[in-house]
Design a protein around this motif. Structure first.
Motif, PDB file in Angstrom:
ATOM      1  N   MET A 116       0.867  -1.373  -0.065  1.00  0.00           N
ATOM      2  CA  MET A 116       0.014  -0.022  -0.096  1.00  0.00           C
ATOM      3  C   MET A 116       0.898   1.300  -0.026  1.00  0.00           C
ATOM      4  O   MET A 116       0.614   2.066  -0.653  1.00  0.00           O
ATOM      5  N   ASN A 117       2.060   1.317   0.634  1.00  0.00           N
ATOM      6  CA  ASN A 117       2.848   2.431   0.864  1.00  0.00           C
ATOM      7  C   ASN A 117       3.416   2.623  -0.689  1.00  0.00           C
ATOM      8  O   ASN A 117       3.854   3.889  -0.833  1.00  0.00           O
ATOM      9  N   LEU A 118       3.894   1.611  -1.398  1.00  0.00           N
ATOM     10  CA  LEU A 118       4.297   1.765  -2.513  1.00  0.00           C
ATOM     11  C   LEU A 118       3.455   2.245  -3.549  1.00  0.00           C
ATOM     12  O   LEU A 118       3.897   2.892  -4.651  1.00  0.00           O
ATOM     13  N   LEU A 119       2.117   1.786  -3.546  1.00  0.00           N
ATOM     14  CA  LEU A 119       1.146   1.944  -4.399  1.00  0.00           C
ATOM     15  C   LEU A 119       0.455   3.469  -4.363  1.00  0.00           C
ATOM     16  O   LEU A 119       0.294   4.264  -5.409  1.00  0.00           O
ATOM     17  N   LEU A 120       0.290   3.840  -2.881  1.00  0.00           N
ATOM     18  CA  LEU A 120      -0.332   5.273  -2.880  1.00  0.00           C
ATOM     19  C   LEU A 120       0.261   6.162  -2.776  1.00  0.00           C
ATOM     20  O   LEU A 120       1.579   6.328  -2.248  1.00  0.00           O
ATOM     21  N   THR A 121       0.078   7.526  -3.189  1.00  0.00           N
ATOM     22  CA  THR A 121       0.676   8.814  -3.090  1.00  0.00           C
ATOM     23  C   THR A 121       0.406   9.385  -1.559  1.00  0.00           C
ATOM     24  O   THR A 121      -0.233   8.807  -1.002  1.00  0.00           O
ATOM     25  N   ALA A 122       1.339  10.166  -1.011  1.00  0.00           N
ATOM     26  CA  ALA A 122       1.198  10.547   0.342  1.00  0.00           C
ATOM     27  C   ALA A 122      -0.322  11.397   0.484  1.00  0.00           C
ATOM     28  O   ALA A 122      -0.905  11.162   1.413  1.00  0.00           O
ATOM     29  N   GLN A 123      -0.756  11.961  -0.642  1.00  0.00           N
ATOM     30  CA  GLN A 123      -1.975  12.673  -0.378  1.00  0.00           C
ATOM     31  C   GLN A 123      -3.090  11.494  -0.428  1.00  0.00           C
ATOM     32  O   GLN A 123      -4.243  11.653   0.545  1.00  0.00           O
ATOM     33  N   GLU A 124      -3.054  10.562  -1.111  1.00  0.00           N
ATOM     34  CA  GLU A 124      -4.072   9.280  -1.187  1.00  0.00           C
ATOM     35  C   GLU A 124      -3.960   8.653   0.271  1.00  0.00           C
ATOM     36  O   GLU A 124      -4.862   8.162   0.814  1.00  0.00           O
ATOM     37  N   LYS A 125      -2.627   8.674   0.939  1.00  0.00           N
ATOM     38  CA  LYS A 125      -2.414   7.945   2.317  1.00  0.00           C
ATOM     39  C   LYS A 125      -3.488   8.910   3.201  1.00  0.00           C
ATOM     40  O   LYS A 125      -4.003   8.394   4.015  1.00  0.00           O
ATOM     41  N   ARG A 126      -3.129  10.172   3.119  1.00  0.00           N
ATOM     42  CA  ARG A 126      -4.024  11.181   4.082  1.00  0.00           C
ATOM     43  C   ARG A 126      -5.315  10.631   3.884  1.00  0.00           C
ATOM     44  O   ARG A 126      -6.187  10.809   4.726  1.00  0.00           O
ATOM     45  N   VAL A 127      -5.812  10.988   2.629  1.00  0.00           N
ATOM     46  CA  VAL A 127      -7.316  10.857   2.360  1.00  0.00           C
ATOM     47  C   VAL A 127      -7.762   9.178   2.606  1.00  0.00           C
ATOM     48  O   VAL A 127      -8.793   9.279   3.524  1.00  0.00           O
ATOM     49  N   LEU A 128      -7.119   8.186   2.641  1.00  0.00           N
ATOM     50  CA  LEU A 128      -7.347   6.983   3.210  1.00  0.00           C
ATOM     51  C   LEU A 128      -7.536   6.873   4.637  1.00  0.00           C
ATOM     52  O   LEU A 128      -8.321   6.336   5.042  1.00  0.00           O
ATOM     53  N   GLY A 129      -6.568   7.600   5.442  1.00  0.00           N
ATOM     54  CA  GLY A 129      -6.491   7.612   6.789  1.00  0.00           C
ATOM     55  C   GLY A 129      -7.792   8.232   7.549  1.00  0.00           C
ATOM     56  O   GLY A 129      -8.275   8.026   8.437  1.00  0.00           O
ATOM     57  N   LEU A 130      -8.134   9.328   6.662  1.00  0.00           N
ATOM     58  CA  LEU A 130      -9.383  10.136   6.929  1.00  0.00           C
ATOM     59  C   LEU A 130     -10.682   9.254   6.651  1.00  0.00           C
ATOM     60  O   LEU A 130     -11.651   9.317   7.660  1.00  0.00           O
ATOM     61  N   ILE A 131     -10.657   8.604   5.962  1.00  0.00           N
ATOM     62  CA  ILE A 131     -11.971   7.741   5.529  1.00  0.00           C
ATOM     63  C   ILE A 131     -11.891   6.636   6.489  1.00  0.00           C
ATOM     64  O   ILE A 131     -12.858   6.593   6.998  1.00  0.00           O
ATOM     65  N   ALA A 132     -10.851   5.966   6.976  1.00  0.00           N
ATOM     66  CA  ALA A 132     -10.879   4.995   8.011  1.00  0.00           C
ATOM     67  C   ALA A 132     -11.146   5.723   9.189  1.00  0.00           C
ATOM     68  O   ALA A 132     -11.869   4.952  10.145  1.00  0.00           O
ATOM     69  N   GLU A 133     -11.054   7.049   9.605  1.00  0.00           N
ATOM     70  CA  GLU A 133     -11.390   7.534  10.884  1.00  0.00           C
ATOM     71  C   GLU A 133     -13.084   7.878  10.524  1.00  0.00           C
ATOM     72  O   GLU A 133     -13.663   8.445  11.684  1.00  0.00           O
ATOM     73  N   GLY A 134     -13.840   7.764   9.386  1.00  0.00           N
ATOM     74  CA  GLY A 134     -15.254   7.995   9.379  1.00  0.00           C
ATOM     75  C   GLY A 134     -15.523   9.314   9.006  1.00  0.00           C
ATOM     76  O   GLY A 134     -16.558   9.487   8.878  1.00  0.00           O
ATOM     77  N   GLU A 135     -14.618   9.998   8.441  1.00  0.00           N
ATOM     78  CA  GLU A 135     -14.709  11.394   7.939  1.00  0.00           C
ATOM     79  C   GLU A 135     -15.662  11.288   6.528  1.00  0.00           C
ATOM     80  O   GLU A 135     -15.348  10.299   5.688  1.00  0.00           O
ATOM     81  N   THR A 136     -16.403  12.301   6.153  1.00  0.00           N
ATOM     82  CA  THR A 136     -17.123  12.510   4.912  1.00  0.00           C
ATOM     83  C   THR A 136     -16.070  13.008   4.055  1.00  0.00           C
ATOM     84  O   THR A 136     -15.094  13.717   4.142  1.00  0.00           O
ATOM     85  N   ASN A 137     -16.590  12.872   2.745  1.00  0.00           N
ATOM     86  CA  ASN A 137     -15.769  13.472   1.640  1.00  0.00           C
ATOM     87  C   ASN A 137     -15.619  15.078   1.848  1.00  0.00           C
ATOM     88  O   ASN A 137     -14.527  15.751   1.845  1.00  0.00           O
TER      89      ASN A 137
ATOM     90  N   GLU B 244     -11.268   7.074  -5.655  1.00  0.00           N
ATOM     91  CA  GLU B 244     -11.501   6.287  -6.760  1.00  0.00           C
ATOM     92  C   GLU B 244     -10.158   5.647  -7.071  1.00  0.00           C
ATOM     93  O   GLU B 244      -9.923   4.336  -7.368  1.00  0.00           O
ATOM     94  N   ASN B 245      -9.093   6.407  -7.268  1.00  0.00           N
ATOM     95  CA  ASN B 245      -7.564   6.055  -7.208  1.00  0.00           C
ATOM     96  C   ASN B 245      -7.247   5.032  -6.323  1.00  0.00           C
ATOM     97  O   ASN B 245      -6.593   3.880  -6.698  1.00  0.00           O
ATOM     98  N   ILE B 246      -7.420   5.512  -4.967  1.00  0.00           N
ATOM     99  CA  ILE B 246      -7.191   4.269  -4.078  1.00  0.00           C
ATOM    100  C   ILE B 246      -7.845   3.123  -4.163  1.00  0.00           C
ATOM    101  O   ILE B 246      -7.221   1.888  -4.156  1.00  0.00           O
ATOM    102  N   LEU B 247      -9.053   3.258  -4.316  1.00  0.00           N
ATOM    103  CA  LEU B 247      -9.900   1.725  -4.721  1.00  0.00           C
ATOM    104  C   LEU B 247      -9.222   0.953  -5.655  1.00  0.00           C
ATOM    105  O   LEU B 247      -9.059  -0.197  -5.877  1.00  0.00           O
TER     106      LEU B 247
END
Length: 66
Positions: free
Chosen positions: A16-37, A56-59
């Motif tokens: 996951m760390n190799l595939l995702l950009t830093a921004q995608e990781k931040r977005v994923l972290g906030l999604i995991a915390e239950g934040e809305t778009n 969409e890119n993460i998925l």
């Protein structure tokens, strides 16, 4: 979105760390915390449309279906 299971957790995390950009990781972290778009967009100072695109890119990169 639970992606990591059992003994494969470390390998999956490294992949996951190799595939995702830093921004995608931040977005994923906030999604995991239950934040809305809208909340994620506000927190990262980006538009909700950009959050949606990152999601969409993460998925796609992780081979996860919504």
């Amino acid at each position: 979105m639970r992606l990591l299971i059992g003994a494969d957790r470390s390998a999956n995390h490294q992949t996951m760390n190799l595939l995702l950009t830093a921004q995608e990781k931040r977005v994923l972290g906030l999604i995991a915390e239950g934040e809305t778009n809208k909340e994620i967009a506000s927190a990262l100072n980006i538009s909700p449309a950009t959050v949606k695109r990152h999601t969409e890119n993460i998925l796609s990169k992780l081979g996860v279906k919504n």
